[in-house]
Scaffold this active site. Structure first.
Site, PDB file in Angstrom:
ATOM      1  N   TYR A  99     -15.143   1.142  -7.013  1.00  0.00           N
ATOM      2  CA  TYR A  99     -16.417   1.824  -6.802  1.00  0.00           C
ATOM      3  C   TYR A  99     -17.317   1.706  -8.031  1.00  0.00           C
ATOM      4  O   TYR A  99     -18.492   2.032  -7.974  1.00  0.00           O
ATOM      5  CB  TYR A  99     -16.169   3.298  -6.436  1.00  0.00           C
ATOM      6  CG  TYR A  99     -15.305   3.422  -5.196  1.00  0.00           C
ATOM      7  CD1 TYR A  99     -15.863   3.263  -3.929  1.00  0.00           C
ATOM      8  CD2 TYR A  99     -13.932   3.636  -5.286  1.00  0.00           C
ATOM      9  CE1 TYR A  99     -15.074   3.327  -2.795  1.00  0.00           C
ATOM     10  CE2 TYR A  99     -13.126   3.696  -4.163  1.00  0.00           C
ATOM     11  CZ  TYR A  99     -13.705   3.547  -2.919  1.00  0.00           C
ATOM     12  OH  TYR A  99     -12.913   3.591  -1.799  1.00  0.00           O
ATOM     13  N   SER A 102     -10.213   5.653  -4.606  1.00  0.00           N
ATOM     14  CA  SER A 102     -11.142   6.759  -4.814  1.00  0.00           C
ATOM     15  C   SER A 102     -10.674   7.751  -5.878  1.00  0.00           C
ATOM     16  O   SER A 102     -11.443   8.159  -6.743  1.00  0.00           O
ATOM     17  CB  SER A 102     -11.379   7.473  -3.481  1.00  0.00           C
ATOM     18  OG  SER A 102     -10.143   7.884  -2.911  1.00  0.00           O
ATOM     19  N   GLU A 122       7.512  -6.689   0.898  1.00  0.00           N
ATOM     20  CA  GLU A 122       6.351  -6.538   1.786  1.00  0.00           C
ATOM     21  C   GLU A 122       5.409  -7.733   1.653  1.00  0.00           C
ATOM     22  O   GLU A 122       4.867  -8.228   2.642  1.00  0.00           O
ATOM     23  CB  GLU A 122       5.585  -5.240   1.449  1.00  0.00           C
ATOM     24  CG  GLU A 122       6.301  -3.961   1.858  1.00  0.00           C
ATOM     25  CD  GLU A 122       6.197  -3.682   3.359  1.00  0.00           C
ATOM     26  OE1 GLU A 122       5.559  -4.470   4.081  1.00  0.00           O
ATOM     27  OE2 GLU A 122       6.759  -2.665   3.805  1.00  0.00           O
ATOM     28  N   LYS A 159       1.726  10.069   6.253  1.00  0.00           N
ATOM     29  CA  LYS A 159       1.452   8.628   6.162  1.00  0.00           C
ATOM     30  C   LYS A 159       2.599   7.897   5.468  1.00  0.00           C
ATOM     31  O   LYS A 159       2.673   6.676   5.506  1.00  0.00           O
ATOM     32  CB  LYS A 159       0.119   8.370   5.454  1.00  0.00           C
ATOM     33  CG  LYS A 159      -1.109   8.673   6.320  1.00  0.00           C
ATOM     34  CD  LYS A 159      -2.339   7.855   5.906  1.00  0.00           C
ATOM     35  CE  LYS A 159      -3.509   8.125   6.853  1.00  0.00           C
ATOM     36  NZ  LYS A 159      -4.660   7.217   6.626  1.00  0.00           N
ATOM     37  N   ARG A 211     -10.614  10.063   1.882  1.00  0.00           N
ATOM     38  CA  ARG A 211     -10.470  10.747   3.176  1.00  0.00           C
ATOM     39  C   ARG A 211     -11.587  11.771   3.361  1.00  0.00           C
ATOM     40  O   ARG A 211     -11.992  12.037   4.489  1.00  0.00           O
ATOM     41  CB  ARG A 211      -9.075  11.357   3.294  1.00  0.00           C
ATOM     42  CG  ARG A 211      -8.012  10.244   3.387  1.00  0.00           C
ATOM     43  CD  ARG A 211      -6.591  10.749   3.516  1.00  0.00           C
ATOM     44  NE  ARG A 211      -5.652   9.632   3.333  1.00  0.00           N
ATOM     45  CZ  ARG A 211      -4.352   9.770   3.113  1.00  0.00           C
ATOM     46  NH1 ARG A 211      -3.817  10.978   3.062  1.00  0.00           N
ATOM     47  NH2 ARG A 211      -3.581   8.711   2.951  1.00  0.00           N
ATOM     48  N   LYS A 258       0.855  -1.186   0.000  1.00  0.00           N
ATOM     49  CA  LYS A 258       0.000   0.000   0.000  1.00  0.00           C
ATOM     50  C   LYS A 258       0.889   1.233   0.000  1.00  0.00           C
ATOM     51  O   LYS A 258       1.701   1.429   0.903  1.00  0.00           O
ATOM     52  CB  LYS A 258      -0.900  -0.011   1.228  1.00  0.00           C
ATOM     53  CG  LYS A 258      -1.743   1.247   1.341  1.00  0.00           C
ATOM     54  CD  LYS A 258      -2.733   1.158   2.479  1.00  0.00           C
ATOM     55  CE  LYS A 258      -3.523   2.442   2.601  1.00  0.00           C
ATOM     56  NZ  LYS A 258      -4.503   2.387   3.680  1.00  0.00           N
ATOM     57  N   LYS A 318      -2.206  -1.520  -3.813  1.00  0.00           N
ATOM     58  CA  LYS A 318      -3.073  -0.348  -3.746  1.00  0.00           C
ATOM     59  C   LYS A 318      -2.241   0.930  -3.809  1.00  0.00           C
ATOM     60  O   LYS A 318      -1.262   1.017  -3.073  1.00  0.00           O
ATOM     61  CB  LYS A 318      -3.840  -0.412  -2.437  1.00  0.00           C
ATOM     62  CG  LYS A 318      -4.660   0.817  -2.125  1.00  0.00           C
ATOM     63  CD  LYS A 318      -5.272   0.666  -0.780  1.00  0.00           C
ATOM     64  CE  LYS A 318      -6.006   1.944  -0.425  1.00  0.00           C
ATOM     65  NZ  LYS A 318      -6.467   1.954   0.923  1.00  0.00           N
TER      66      LYS A 318
HETATM   67  C1  PBG Z   1      -7.053   3.534   5.377  1.00  0.00           C
HETATM   68  C2  PBG Z   1      -7.611   3.306   4.049  1.00  0.00           C
HETATM   69  C3  PBG Z   1      -7.480   4.214   3.002  1.00  0.00           C
HETATM   70  C4  PBG Z   1      -8.171   3.667   1.919  1.00  0.00           C
HETATM   71  C5  PBG Z   1      -8.705   2.433   2.304  1.00  0.00           C
HETATM   72  N1  PBG Z   1      -8.333   2.206   3.648  1.00  0.00           N
HETATM   73  C6  PBG Z   1      -6.866   5.569   2.930  1.00  0.00           C
HETATM   74  C7  PBG Z   1      -5.647   5.928   3.620  1.00  0.00           C
HETATM   75  O1  PBG Z   1      -4.698   5.141   3.762  1.00  0.00           O
HETATM   76  O2  PBG Z   1      -5.595   7.087   4.037  1.00  0.00           O
HETATM   77  C8  PBG Z   1      -8.274   4.356   0.598  1.00  0.00           C
HETATM   78  C9  PBG Z   1      -9.255   3.859  -0.353  1.00  0.00           C
HETATM   79  C10 PBG Z   1      -9.562   4.802  -1.454  1.00  0.00           C
HETATM   80  O3  PBG Z   1      -8.908   5.837  -1.663  1.00  0.00           O
HETATM   81  O4  PBG Z   1     -10.525   4.483  -2.177  1.00  0.00           O
HETATM   82  N2  PBG Z   1      -6.835   2.527   6.223  1.00  0.00           N
END
Ligand code: PBG
Length: 311
Positions: A299, A260, A219, A203, A189, A179, A234
């Site tokens: 989505y 997203s 990882e 982050k 967010r 990730k 991701k």
């Molecule tokens: C956080 C989490 C995130 C997403 C899924 N779980 C965002 C982040 O790490 O801030 C993002 C999913 C998306 O952007 O559609 N645990």
């Protein structure tokens, strides 16, 4: 006859947002996506199931006054996530329910974990201990798959032990193994209200550097050794090479999360008349599958499954 890659509804995982309010609330930066009360969430799950989508990933949007620095509400019995999972499993016992194991929907600072005493970093081991409790409670509520999305070190092994000790040997772990610290999470967010302040800890202190691909293989290897049943890359679209690289190093089921921002940018360009909506959408999903993903969190899942059903 010679087509190498096809989209099927069975390969979709449908991410959905739930909240404790009475009405469905639009998420402005994600056209067509809403924060749903449990009743609407059930309708959405039923429609998705009828179209052949086997799994949903449920994310809670928590009222700001329930958030604190420790994300305590995550563990409270009867919180909106646990309620939602229970209701979906009651209505659709065979639908696969996936829940995130991370604290960001519940923390006042928006981080996936708790902070160290001096507030200078996200505290890995303290966070992992809380995540273990959260995973067990999610399994108790009925989650079939728990998905640690926090990127703390060592959490998959600890969560596996905690689940087993609580009698949830069969609960599956889908690890967000690779990730990245990505700008593409912005609209998510907005959706869960987990925006990080400008001067806050980044982050990037726990998520991966977008520059790295060999690290993704490392990882994944760690998470596999710790007992992950499935792994995830991701975001997806900007990381097709990572999906391919991970595909080559593991035989486990591989998921990719079209996040997203990937969804929203297609909507935005289409709204401006700059890209053809359907063609861009379908091409983006096909590319993720072609790169080697078995499953795609998207989505677009419901509308594409509806289109496939008509075809
Ligand atoms: C956080 C989490 C995130 C997403 C899924 N779980 C965002 C982040 O790490 O801030 C993002 C999913 C998306 O952007 O559609 N645990």
């Amino acid at each position: 006859m010679v087509r190498e890659t096809v989209l099927t509804p069975e390969s979709f995982i449908y991410p959905l947002f739930v909240h404790a309010g009475a009405d469905a609330i639009d998420i402005v930066s994600m056209p067509g996506v809403r924060r749903l009360p449990v009743g609407c969430l059930l309708e959405e799950c039923e429609a998705a199931w009828a179209l052949g989508i086997p799994a949903v990933a449920i994310f809670p949007a928590i009222a700001p006054d329930l958030k604190d620095a420790l994300g305590s509400h995550s563990l409270e019995a009867g919180n909106i996530l646990f309620q939602a999972v229970r209701e979906v499993k009651k209505a659709l016992p065979e639908m696969v329910v996936i829940t995130d194991v991370a604290l960001d929907p519940y923390t006042s600072h928006g981080h996936d974990g708790v902070l160290s005493a001096d507030g200078s970093e996200v505290a890995n081991d303290e966070t992992v201990a809380i995540l273990c409790e959260l995973a067990v409670k999610e399994a108790e509520a009925g989650a079939d798959i728990v998905a640690p999305s926090d990127m703390m070190d060592g959490r998959v092994g600890e969560i596996r032990s905690a689940l087993d000790a609580a009698g949830f040997e069969k609960t599956i772990i889908l690890s967000y193994a690779a990730k990245y610290a990505s700008a593409y999470y912005g609209p998510f967010r907005d959706a869960v209200g987990s925006k990080i302040g400008k001067d806050a800890i980044s982050k990037a202190t726990y998520q991966m550097d977008p520059a790295n691909v060999r690290e993704a293989a490392r990882e994944v290897a760690l998470d596999v050794a710790e007992g992950a049943d499935m792994v995830m890359v991701k975001p997806a679209g900007a990381y097709l090479d990572v999906i391919r690289a991970v595909r080559e190093v593991t035989d486990l089921p591989l998921a990719a999360y079209q996040v997203s921002g990937e969804y929203s940018q297609i909507h935005a360009a289409a709204k401006l008349g700059w890209l053809d909506y359907e063609r861009t959408r379908d091409e983006s999903l096909l590319a993720i599958k072609r790169a080697g993903a078995d499953m795609i969190l998207t989505y677009f899942a419901r509308e594409v499954a509806a289109k496939l059903a008509r075809a």
